[in-house]
Design an enzyme around this catalytic site. Structure first.
Site, PDB file in Angstrom:
ATOM      1  N   SER A  93       0.842  -1.189   0.000  1.00 56.84           N
ATOM      2  CA  SER A  93       0.000   0.000   0.000  1.00 56.84           C
ATOM      3  C   SER A  93       0.875   1.236   0.000  1.00 56.84           C
ATOM      4  O   SER A  93       2.055   1.179   0.337  1.00 56.84           O
ATOM      5  CB  SER A  93      -0.863   0.023   1.257  1.00 56.84           C
ATOM      6  OG  SER A  93      -0.020   0.275   2.374  1.00 56.84           O
ATOM      7  N   LYS A  94       0.251   2.318  -0.389  1.00 53.08           N
ATOM      8  CA  LYS A  94       1.001   3.571  -0.437  1.00 53.08           C
ATOM      9  C   LYS A  94       1.483   3.952   0.953  1.00 53.08           C
ATOM     10  O   LYS A  94       2.596   4.433   1.133  1.00 53.08           O
ATOM     11  CB  LYS A  94       0.119   4.662  -1.010  1.00 53.08           C
ATOM     12  CG  LYS A  94       0.874   5.950  -1.213  1.00 53.08           C
ATOM     13  CD  LYS A  94       0.085   6.925  -2.014  1.00 53.08           C
ATOM     14  CE  LYS A  94       0.872   8.199  -2.223  1.00 53.08           C
ATOM     15  NZ  LYS A  94       0.096   9.206  -2.911  1.00 53.08           N
TER      16      LYS A  94
END
Ligand code: GLU
Length: 491
Positions: A246-247
């Site tokens: 995920s970012k």
């Protein structure tokens, strides 16, 4: 045979990430393989989180990858009437009902169930209200949601997943789920199905994280009297520690634009993406577009999660080493004029492009790229590591500067002497240039490497590269001579 119709329906709440791009690619490949269509649908019903910037980013990312679509983009919000009509139809048919339970009420029941270690699903309080009771509550202005009535007759039921095989679910454990919120807005679960029915989608390839939706959505298809599409749920992409990428935890490295900005070749990146969750069944790893379309099948999508080898700590391998290795392969083997087009964009962005590279200097331009590409990893390297071929403001790397130049102060005198000799040569050839360099080394009683490495550093700024005398020919006598004479500036 009916035409296959696939779709890629991103929610525009962020950038296009690796997982989304891979889903898009699989749908695209399958559409191409079966001579079908790919529909792009922007699922923008979450108006609070959807942004125009995200839509632009997703479209740009798909275009960069070369994933083209046949219809759309359709915007889900424009079909609000269809979603409401479907909810009304389900109410009319008795497949759905209005639920007047308040949030407080539901929360309290949930807590009690939790304490008693009972199931947490909706307990069906409003499932069997009489029409009069419903009317009364509505007249009193009590807000309601619309719930889907999961048929009681159902026990174990399921669908055949193209990747995972038969997926069974005990519907007695599926509670009556909400399809319209109390503010009148239909939920994603319903909109998604209504749109897929309208768009006549035959195959749904999407992440395994949607499987809980699928078990409920197959009920919606049945209730809406529509054929259930073929489902293929693809594995999640995890990092080496088995955490979802995920970012927030991995940063920009999970975004497609990151690869564009770092000089990846679009097809090389697709080639990397396809292998994150699919394999051809043999040891091939490199596929042309045509080969991949031929080889791709849903059955060969992996069942278990795929690993994105996250290597942010290593500056050379700032991403999955396989992504780099595949990129290097294409960078070094694609026809040189294709590379020429891509490098042109890089040079333009750095104001290093000259129109002559597409005209009278085209041969020089392409030969130069061909000479230097063997050591490069990304397209960016042409304007960083390869800058000296196109400009005078190239950097001299610290390591070779120390090792090959500053350690030998005599080079300040020797290289200008060699420059004079180069200037006087009747013909400046690789053979002659080498002969004179070796002759000078002998005169000064040093190893030829001292002269040659010094030249490389001064002329290209780099520690290593292609054969030095080929480099000299490429850079050209005038520039070589000038650069050697200016060695003093480095001390
Ligand atoms: N909008 C959903 C998402 O981005 C699409 C899910 C689906 O493929 O049905 O996750």
């Amino acid at each position: 045979m009916t035409e296959t119709r696939l779709r890629f329906p991103p929610s525009p709440t962020g950038y296009l990430h690796i997982g989304g791009a891979r889903t898009a690619l699989y749908n695209w490949l399958y559409a191409k393989k079966t001579g079908g269509k790919l529909i792009l649908r922007i699922e923008d019903t979450d108006t609070e989180r959807s942004t125009a910037a995200s839509i632009d980013g997703i479209l740009d990312g798909l275009k960069w990858l070369g994933i083209d679509w046949d219809e759309g983009p359709y915007f889900q919000t424009l079909f609000n009437d269809d979603h409401i009509a479907a909810a009304e139809r389900l109410l009319r048919q008795g497949n759905a009902y209005k639920c007047f339970c308040t949030k407080e009420n539901l929360d309290a029941k949930r807590e009690a169930a939790l304490a008693a270690k009972q199931g947490l699903g909706y307990d069906g309080t409003c499932r069997n209200l009489t029409p009069e009771e419903v009317q009364e509550k509505e007249a009193a202005g009590i807000p309601f949601v619309v719930r889907f009535r999961v048929p009681e007759r159902l026990g174990m039921l399921g669908y055949d997943d193209k990747v995972l095989g038969r997926i069974e679910c005990n519907y007695r454990e599926v509670d009556d789920f909400v399809i319209v919120r109390s503010n009148g807005k239909p939920l994603y679960l319903l909109c998604n199905v209504v749109d897929d029915i309208r768009d006549r989608i035959t195959h749904i390839i999407r992440g395994q994280d949607h499987m809980t939706n699928t078990t409920r959505q197959v009920l919606l298809y049945e209730a809406l009297d529509a054929p259930v599409p073929v489902f293929a749920h693809i594995p999640l992409t995890l990092d080496t520690k088995k955490a979802k990428i995920s970012k927030r935890s991995h940063g920009e490295i999970v975004a497609v634009h990151f690869y564009r900005e770092h000089g990846f070749i679009p097809w090389a990146f697709n080639n990397f993406l396809v292998l994150l969750g699919w394999s051809p069944g043999d040891d091939r790893e490199i596929f042309s577009k045509k080969e991949l379309i031929e080889a791709f099948t849903l059955e060969r999508i992996n069942k278990s999660s795929s690993i994105f080898n996250y290597r942010k700590d290593d500056p050379k391998f700032f991403t999955d080493p396989k992504a780099i290795a595949i990129n290097e392969h294409y960078l070094r083997t694609l026809p040189i004029d294709e590379i020429g087009e891509m490098v042109r964009e890089e040079l333009e962005a750095e104001s290093l492009w000259e129109d002559a590279y597409a005209g009278e200097k085209k041969e020089w331009y392409l030969q130069t790229l061909d000479l230097i590409r063997d050591r490069f990893h990304t397209l960016k390297d042409f304007t960083t590591l390869g800058r000296a071929y196109f400009a005078e403001d190239y950097q001299i790397d610290e390591k070779p500067l120390q090792k090959n130049v500053l350690k030998f102060p005599e080079l300040q005198e020797w290289l200008p002497v060699l420059a004079d000799r180069y200037e006087r040569l009747a013909e400046f050839t690789a053979g002659e240039a080498e002969r004179l360099a070796r002759e000078l080394a002998e005169e000064k009683a040093v190893k030829p490497g001292v002269i040659i490495n010094g030249m490389r550093t001064v002329i290209t700024g780099q520690l290593a590269g292609p054969s030095m005398f080929d480099v000299l020919m490429t850079i050209g006598r005038d520039r070589v001579v000038q650069r050697m004479r200016k060695i003093g500036r480095l001390f």
